[in-house]
Every structure is written in C-alpha cells, then in structure tokens.
Design an enzyme around this catalytic site. Structure first.
Site, short mmCIF file in Angstrom:
data_model
loop_
_atom_site.label_atom_id
_atom_site.label_comp_id
_atom_site.label_asym_id
_atom_site.label_seq_id
_atom_site.Cartn_x
_atom_site.Cartn_y
_atom_site.Cartn_z
N TYR A 1 0.98 -1.32 -0.39
CA TYR A 1 0.15 -0.09 0.14
C TYR A 1 0.70 1.04 0.01
O TYR A 1 1.50 1.22 1.33
CB TYR A 1 -0.70 0.01 1.26
CG TYR A 1 -2.04 -1.01 1.31
CD1 TYR A 1 -2.73 -1.07 1.19
CD2 TYR A 1 -1.80 -2.20 2.43
CE1 TYR A 1 -4.29 -2.06 0.44
CE2 TYR A 1 -2.64 -3.71 2.49
CZ TYR A 1 -3.98 -3.61 1.51
OH TYR A 1 -4.97 -3.69 1.58
N ASP B 1 -7.46 -0.99 -4.77
CA ASP B 1 -8.83 -0.85 -4.59
C ASP B 1 -8.86 -0.44 -2.97
O ASP B 1 -10.41 -0.70 -2.98
CB ASP B 1 -9.10 -2.25 -4.82
CG ASP B 1 -8.74 -3.27 -3.99
OD1 ASP B 1 -7.92 -2.59 -3.35
OD2 ASP B 1 -8.44 -4.36 -4.18
N HIS C 1 -10.92 -7.02 -4.26
CA HIS C 1 -10.12 -7.18 -2.42
C HIS C 1 -11.12 -8.61 -2.13
O HIS C 1 -10.92 -8.56 -0.56
CB HIS C 1 -9.95 -6.30 -1.64
CG HIS C 1 -9.02 -5.76 -0.90
ND1 HIS C 1 -7.91 -4.87 -0.92
CD2 HIS C 1 -8.97 -6.33 0.22
CE1 HIS C 1 -7.30 -4.70 -0.06
NE2 HIS C 1 -7.61 -5.61 1.07
C1 LIG Z 1 -7.08 -11.77 5.83
C2 LIG Z 1 -6.95 -11.29 3.98
C3 LIG Z 1 -6.26 -9.81 4.31
C4 LIG Z 1 -5.71 -9.93 3.32
N1 LIG Z 1 -4.52 -8.19 3.10
C5 LIG Z 1 -4.29 -8.32 1.93
C6 LIG Z 1 -3.59 -7.57 1.77
O1 LIG Z 1 -2.54 -6.55 2.86
N2 LIG Z 1 -3.35 -7.04 0.46
C7 LIG Z 1 -3.89 -7.31 -0.60
O2 LIG Z 1 -3.57 -6.82 -1.64
N3 LIG Z 1 -5.00 -7.68 -0.37
C8 LIG Z 1 -5.62 -8.46 0.98
N4 LIG Z 1 -6.57 -9.37 0.80
C9 LIG Z 1 -7.17 -9.31 -0.21
C10 LIG Z 1 -6.55 -10.80 -1.26
O3 LIG Z 1 -4.93 -10.68 -2.01
C11 LIG Z 1 -6.92 -11.23 -2.36
O4 LIG Z 1 -7.71 -10.23 -3.03
C12 LIG Z 1 -8.35 -12.06 -2.01
O5 LIG Z 1 -8.23 -12.71 -0.73
C13 LIG Z 1 -9.07 -12.39 -3.07
O6 LIG Z 1 -10.76 -13.71 -2.62
P1 LIG Z 1 -10.37 -14.91 -2.13
O7 LIG Z 1 -10.16 -14.65 -0.22
O8 LIG Z 1 -11.91 -15.26 -1.95
O9 LIG Z 1 -9.21 -15.86 -2.50
C14 LIG Z 1 -6.91 -10.22 1.90
C15 LIG Z 1 -7.38 -10.87 1.83
C16 LIG Z 1 -7.81 -11.58 3.26
C17 LIG Z 1 -8.95 -12.82 3.22
#
Ligand SMILES: Cc1cc2nc3c(=O)[nH]c(=O)nc-3n(C[C@H](O)[C@H](O)[C@H](O)COP(=O)(O)O)c2cc1C
Ligand SMILES: *[C@@H]1O[C@H](CO)[C@@H](O)[C@H](O)[C@H]1NC(C)=O
Ligand SMILES: *[C@@H]1O[C@H](CO)[C@@H](O)[C@H](O)[C@H]1NC(C)=O
Ligand SMILES: *[C@@H]1O[C@H](CO)[C@@H](O)[C@H](O)[C@H]1NC(C)=O
Ligand SMILES: *[C@@H]1O[C@H](CO)[C@@H](O)[C@H](O)[C@H]1NC(C)=O
Ligand SMILES: *[C@@H]1O[C@H](CO)[C@@H](O)[C@H](O)[C@H]1NC(C)=O
Length: 385
Positions: free
Chosen positions: A178, A206, A274
């Site tokens: 970020y 996003d 996300h």
């Molecule tokens: C617990 C958790 C933490 C996440 N933290 C970040 C993050 O720090 N940065 C980011 O770009 N996306 C983050 N995401 C989004 C994931 O990169 C991804 O886009 C998303 O989990 C995909 O969907 P799915 O969980 O259904 O596979 C996070 C998602 C989860 C579930």
C-alpha cells in the site's frame, strides 16, 4: 390461470430464498463433525479447498477466523464472488485427447516460470493461523513452484519472509504494497524490496478509503489501511521512476481502468475486489473479466491480466482462464490451509493443481494454454440475477 400464477409466485419465492452456502454440503459435517472444537482433523481428511475453511473455522478463535472470513457491509460481494462461478455453465467437448493435460499446467508470470497458473494472493497476518506465519507460504510456494505475493502487513517482516527462501534459491516472490504520497517511505519500501530480491511490486489500489467491515469491526480486527489514500495515474508514473522493479496494479474493476493501465505502461494488472472486503456491491473478478472480454478480448494480449476472488475449485480457475486471464490468485483458502502449517498450504496447492487438470480433462481441453471462451456459455444462468 390463478393456479399457475400462484404456482409461479411460489416458485419465485423458492428461488429468492435459496440459501447462500458459505460451505457447500459435501458431507464433511457427517464424517468429521465429531472433531473437537479447537483441534484440526487429520490433513488426509481434507479433500477440497472449502474443507480448509471448515477446519479453520472450528480451530481458530473467533476473532482470527473473523479477520480472514470478513467481507464488507452486507457481504453481497463476498457471496457473489463465490456464487458467480455457478451461474455460468461449461460447454464440454468430448472425443478429445486430453491425456497430456497435466504437462500443460506450467505457465509464466511476467516472464518467470511457474508450475501452475495460480498464485498465493497477498493477505495480511498469516500469524493468526500458525506460529510460522508467512514462512509456510514461502516454503510451500517454493516446493510446489508457484508464485507467492507476501502482503506488506504480514505478520513477519520483509526481511524475515525473504530469509525463509531456501538458501541461494532462485525462488521468485513479488512484494505487495500500500503506498501513499510519502515518497521517503515509498522509496525505502522499494529499496528494501529490491535488496531482498523481490521481482515485482504489487500496488493495491482498490482501497482508496477504509473498508466498511462490520463483521471484523465487531471483533476489533478491521482494516489495517484505514486512511483516505491518494492513488492516481500521475503518482503511478512517478513511482515507476523510483524503482527498477515492475509495478503491477492490484484491484482493477472496470475495463476503462484496464485500458488506462495499458496506456500508462503497467506490465500487468490483477482484477480484484479485494475478496469482497472493501466495497460491497463491487463486481466479482469473473464479471470484470467478462466485461473486458466483451469490450475487447485483445486487451488480454496487451498486458498480463490476473484475477482473484472467490476461487475455490479448479473449475473456477478454468472459467477465468477461458476469458484470457493469465493466472488466478487465492487468498482465504491459503490462509485457512495455513492452520496446518507448511503441509496444509502444500496440500492446498496440490489439490488445486489436480482439480484444474481433471476438470480441464473433463471439459475436453487438450492443452490448458488453448482454453478459450468457447468452453463456457456466457449467459448468466443466475438464481439471483
Ligand atoms: C485475511 C485477508 C487479508 C488480506 N490482506 C490483503 C492485503 O494486505 N493486501 C492486499 O492487496 N489484499 C489483501 N487481501 C485480499 C487478497 O489479496 C485477495 O484479493 C482476496 O483474498 C481474494 O479473494 P479470496 O479470499 O476469495 O480468494 C486480503 C484478503 C484476506 C482474506
Ligand atoms: C523457463 O522455461 C522455458 C521453457 O521451458 C526455458 O527455456 C527457460 O530456460 C526457463 N527459464 C528459467 C529462468 O528457468
Ligand atoms: C486469537 O488467536 C490469535 C492467534 O493465536 C491471538 O493473537 C489472539 O490474541 C487471540 N484472540 C483472542 C480474543 O483470544
Ligand atoms: C550461497 O552462495 C554463496 C555465494 O555464491 C556461497 O558462498 C554459499 O556457500 C552458498 N550457500 C549455500 C547454502 O549453498
Ligand atoms: C514519511 O516517511 C518517513 C520514512 O518512513 C518518515 O520518517 C516521515 O515521518 C514520513 N513523513 C510524514 C509526513 O509522515
Ligand atoms: C523520471 O526520472 C527522470 C530522470 O530522473 C526525470 O527526468 C523524469 O521527469 C521523471 N519522471 C517522472 C514522471 O517523475
């Protein structure tokens, strides 16, 4: 007439109340339901990716599970991310020699070789599920030769994560970030990523504002990136000048922005909402990929387009690849698998590789690189549409 109208309204009422299945019933409760809370069933009993969520939900404490599971607001996007794959049917072909399909899974991501077209998406706080935290992702990704993108807000530091790579290995990691308008902090982050051998920056765009995370806020585990953040194409041009690493943009959700990313020289983008955690009613990655395909399928050739969100089965991966998506990310499934540590993450990778291969075989795809949009009927057969 009156009867058929009554029947119709009953029928549509039944459709409207069809329950959302966060964890589809595949009899796991019948077979493993006596597993005591706070313990994990043997890993050999875990068969599909959703099983990891079942196991983690009962093993983790409520706040840790909630942090992983959370979606924004009414969680419509979270649910839609999962359900959208079921709204589009395959068009399987038969009498095709698919016996070599497994050998066609390897692919490249920004020129780096990997054994399969999926990766571990960046997710914060792996330490909530296992004391070795992100180390398990590094090691399992290395063992199975897939891409892992550590999150900036990881439990471990960037140095600790890089140190988990096998000595002198050529393992490729990308670094999620970020970024804000503090150039000093950004430059330090870029320099650290380069020093530690990351091969790309993944800039998440996003989350311009805080996510409305009711479920998580109840447990005090809401978003770590709560400020209004300046992210613009002008800033992107400046940032690209501050590092030799390619900067991938994560979180695009409209075809216009994919065109702008191409105009601004992005080497790759990740279509993502996300995981439905940021803006409720934002579109699933499959819907965005379809929008891109319908506007101009050649956009998929102009840069590498990845996607993540709601992927739980090999068949889900195939639908994204069919539109031209080059590789697919998974977040929660790997976070839940990490409750088992390295072995769990490795098993999750192996399960998905096998599902992609057998599903492609049953779909009549001889070579995964040749899957195209003709293998899916792109009419929304929605229950909810
Ligand atoms: C617990 C958790 C933490 C996440 N933290 C970040 C993050 O720090 N940065 C980011 O770009 N996306 C983050 N995401 C989004 C994931 O990169 C991804 O886009 C998303 O989990 C995909 O969907 P799915 O969980 O259904 O596979 C996070 C998602 C989860 C579930
Ligand atoms: C990637 O794979 C290609 C084709 O198999 C091979 O020619 C190339 O040397 C590989 N690159 C690396 C860095 O291993
Ligand atoms: C839940 O588990 C995590 C990880 O072990 C721990 O950090 C946290 O303090 C626990 N929370 C509660 C409320 O017990
Ligand atoms: C790693 O490479 C360095 C320099 O090439 C070498 O000195 C060192 O012994 C290697 N370490 C291992 C564990 O192979
Ligand atoms: C910008 O980042 C640097 C390095 O992290 C920090 O020392 C400085 O206080 C930050 N500036 C502002 C205005 O937050
Ligand atoms: C990029 O760096 C070059 C040389 O330092 C400079 O001339 C140019 O204005 C910079 N571009 C941007 C967008 O910052």
């Amino acid at each position: 007439m009156r009867l058929s109208l009554a029947f119709l309204s009953l029928f549509s009422a039944a459709l409207a109340t069809r329950p959302f299945l966060n964890e589809p019933d595949t009899a796991i409760e019948d077979v493993l339901g006596d597993t005591p809370e706070g313990t994990l069933p043997d890993l050999e009993n875990i068969l599909g990716l959703p099983d990891f969520e079942w196991a983690a939900r009962r093993y983790l404490n409520a706040s840790s599970y909630t942090y992983y599971r959370n979606g924004a607001a009414g969680e419509w996007s979270y649910r839609n991310n999962l359900e959208v794959y079921g709204r589009f049917r395959f068009r399987p072909r038969v009498m095709v020699d698919i016996t070599d399909i497994e050998s066609t899974l390897p692919t490249t991501i920004l020129g780096h070789n990997f054994s399969a077209p999926f990766f571990i998406s960046p997710c914060a706080s792996a330490g909530l599920a296992h004391p070795d935290a992100e180390t398990n992702f590094v090691k399992a990704a290395h063992e199975e030769n897939i891409l892992y993108i550590p999150a900036l807000y990881a439990t471990l530091s960037m140095d600790e994560i890089a140190a988990a790579k096998p000595a002198n290995s050529s393992q490729v990691l990308f670094q999620q970030a970020y970024l804000n308008s503090n150039d000093t902090a950004t430059q330090e982050l870029f320099d650290d990523a380069e020093r530690l051998g990351a091969k790309a920056i993944v800039w998440t765009i996003d989350s311009a504002a805080d996510g409305n995370r009711l479920r998580a806020d109840r447990y005090g585990v809401g978003s770590a990136d709560a400020d209004y953040t300046l992210s613009t194409w002008e800033l992107y041009a400046k940032l690209r000048n501050m590092t030799s690493l390619p900067i991938i943009l994560k979180g695009l959700q409209a075809v216009e922005d994919i065109k702008l990313a191409i105009e601004h020289g992005a080497p790759a983008v990740i279509i993502s909402n996300h995981g439905g955690r940021q803006l409720d009613s934002s579109p699933s990655p499959l819907e965005v990929a379809l929008e891109v395909y319908q506007e101009d399928p050649d956009l998929f050739n102009q840069i590498e387009i990845f996607a993540d969100g709601g992927v739980r089965y090999g068949a889900d991966v195939l639908k994204l690849l069919a539109l031209g998506v080059k590789a697919v990310g998974l977040g929660r499934s790997f976070m839940y698998a990490n409750a088992y540590g390295f072995e769990g993450v490795q098993k999750a990778i192996q399960v998905l590789k096998r599902e992609i291969a057998i599903d492609a075989g049953n779909l009549g795809v001889p070579d995964l690189k040749e899957i195209d949009a003709s293998y899916v009927k792109w009419t929304n057969n929605g229950w909810y549409s």
